[in-house]
Design a protein around this motif. Structure first.
Motif, mmCIF file in Angstrom:
data_model
loop_
_atom_site.group_PDB
_atom_site.id
_atom_site.type_symbol
_atom_site.label_atom_id
_atom_site.label_comp_id
_atom_site.label_asym_id
_atom_site.label_seq_id
_atom_site.Cartn_x
_atom_site.Cartn_y
_atom_site.Cartn_z
ATOM 1 N N GLN B 55 0.830 -1.199 0.000
ATOM 2 C CA GLN B 55 0.000 0.000 0.000
ATOM 3 C C GLN B 55 0.863 1.247 0.000
ATOM 4 O O GLN B 55 1.988 1.230 0.520
ATOM 5 C CB GLN B 55 -0.888 0.014 1.242
ATOM 6 N N LYS B 57 0.751 5.664 0.441
ATOM 7 C CA LYS B 57 0.011 6.883 0.733
ATOM 8 C C LYS B 57 0.867 8.069 0.289
ATOM 9 O O LYS B 57 2.064 8.111 0.578
ATOM 10 C CB LYS B 57 -0.261 6.963 2.241
ATOM 11 N N THR B 58 0.275 9.002 -0.417
ATOM 12 C CA THR B 58 1.033 10.147 -0.910
ATOM 13 C C THR B 58 0.706 11.375 -0.074
ATOM 14 O O THR B 58 -0.459 11.709 0.116
ATOM 15 C CB THR B 58 0.678 10.417 -2.383
ATOM 16 N N TYR B 74 6.042 9.431 -0.163
ATOM 17 C CA TYR B 74 5.283 8.245 -0.519
ATOM 18 C C TYR B 74 5.490 7.257 0.609
ATOM 19 O O TYR B 74 6.531 6.615 0.703
ATOM 20 C CB TYR B 74 5.764 7.661 -1.844
ATOM 21 N N THR B 190 4.172 10.741 10.209
ATOM 22 C CA THR B 190 4.301 9.842 9.068
ATOM 23 C C THR B 190 4.486 8.385 9.454
ATOM 24 O O THR B 190 4.389 7.523 8.610
ATOM 25 C CB THR B 190 5.471 10.248 8.156
#
Lengths: 197, 193
Positions: B55, B57-58, B74, B190
């Protein structure tokens, strides 16, 4: 003039880069390797053939005063088409050639052939002239790129030749000075060949 | 052909209209492949600097000093666990034009790998920062940038600069530093999946 001379004159007698000395800017800037030179040359060939053909087709309906703007619009359209196609299907080459693809618009060879040939000849002769001139340009750039790649990075078409032992090659040849040197020698060589035949 | 206002207007108008039509058709035709080629390139770049993931996530993050354009994070995770972050970073200290670099950090902030995304450096010199041309950038692998002096040796750091391409080497370090600073500053938000 028959079709065969229309085709062959672009290779030696009227080679666009080394004899007519047109399109020198992309010839110097994009020939850091054989692939780059050849890619640039083939993109220009496509534009030359298409714009020559279309311009000779519409030459009789274009009023004299808007001749140049009309030619430029036609040429620019084909250049944009090449630019889009290369970005879509040859992204690696496209990012290497970068700004020089859009700059084919102002390449003197293209407008030069439109003015000097396509506006005076029929569609078949014009397309053949464009093909010959374009291939002459492409081969010229390919050779120039090949020489610079061999001397500068010790490789040809990306294949390492290991000519210079530990060192990759003479770096000057992938930089601007090497471009001028190789260009100068090739112009001289083609002059000698053309004098002999 | 003799020029009159009417025929000039008609011909030039006609040509531009046809050209415009042809170009918009070509644009539509090549839009999807161009986008796909870009995505593919980005995907490869991310996969090169991160562990295997399922997976992504940006996130867009401003640089730590607040100067200039934001960086793209990313954040990749495998089975719900964040395994690393690829940061697309930039520098304007390159030899010519903006220099884009991608760098992957693991969850402890160590560099996994890094590579050039886009550059206008000199072919044969500055382009050796790219893994496709030389193995120069492998020296950053596994480095903890809180200890590793991210400067070329000439400037008192620990990075071996490329011969005859000190400016490009400095620029690469600058891009990594920008990515690292932003990453550390944002690590709290993050590391959450």
């Amino acid at each position: 003039m028959n079709q065969i001379t229309n085709f062959t004159k672009g290779f030696l007698k009227e080679n666009p880069v080394f004899v007519l000395l047109l399109g020198t800017c992309p010839a110097l800037a994009t020939t850091t390797s054989a692939w780059n030179g050849l890619g640039m040359g083939l993109a220009t060939t496509f534009v030359l053939v298409m714009s020559n053909a279309v311009i000779s087709l519409v030459k009789d309906i274009i009023p004299d005063n808007v001749r140049i703007p009309s030619y430029i619009v036609i040429i620019a359209s084909f250049v944009t088409i090449v630019d889009l196609l290369m970005a879509a299907y040859l992204p690696a080459l496209h990012s290497q050639l970068g700004i020089f693809i859009p700059l084919i618009v102002v390449n003197c060879i293209v407008l030069g052939r439109a003015e000097a040939f396509a506006s005076r000849n029929n569609i078949l002769s014009s397309a053949i002239d464009g093909l010959g001139m374009g291939l002459g340009f492409a081969i010229g750039l390919g050779i120039m790129g090949g020489i610079r790649e061999i001397l500068g990075s010790g490789a040809i078409f990306g294949l390492k030749l290991h000519l210079f032992g530990q060192v990759d090659g003479m770096l000057a040849f992938v930089l601007a000075p090497g471009a001028f040197l190789v260009f100068g020698y090739l112009v001289a060589m083609l002059n000698i060949i053309n004098k002999k035949i | 052909m003799k020029s009159t206002l009417t025929n000039m207007w008609l011909v030039l108008g006609g040509i531009t209209l046809i050209a415009g039509g042809a170009l918009s058709y070509m644009f539509e035709l090549t839009k999807a492949p161009i986008e796909a080629a870009k995505q593919e390139k980005l995907k490869q770049a991310i996969a090169m600097v991160t562990p295997a993931f399922d997976q992504m996530k940006t996130i867009s993050v401003a640089p730590a000093d607040g100067q200039g354009d934001s960086l793209t994070f990313y954040q990749v995770s495998s089975k719900g666990q964040v395994v690393g972050t690829a940061v697309k970073t930039w520098t304007d200290k390159g030899f010519s034009g903006r220099f884009w670099v991608i760098v992957g950090f693991d969850t402890s902030g160590k560099v996994i790998n890094s590579n050039v995304v886009e550059h206008k450096e000199t072919p044969g010199l500055g382009d050796k920062t790219d893994i496709a041309k030389s193995d120069w950038n492998t020296q950053f692998k596994g480095k903890d940038l809180s200890q590793f002096q991210l400067k070329v040796k000439k400037d008192g750091g620990q990075v071996d600069a490329i011969t005859a391409a000190t400016i490009s080497s400095r620029a690469y370090c600058d891009a990594l530093q920008r990515a690292y600073d932003a990453y550390m500053l944002n690590q709290k938000n993050t590391t959450k999946p």
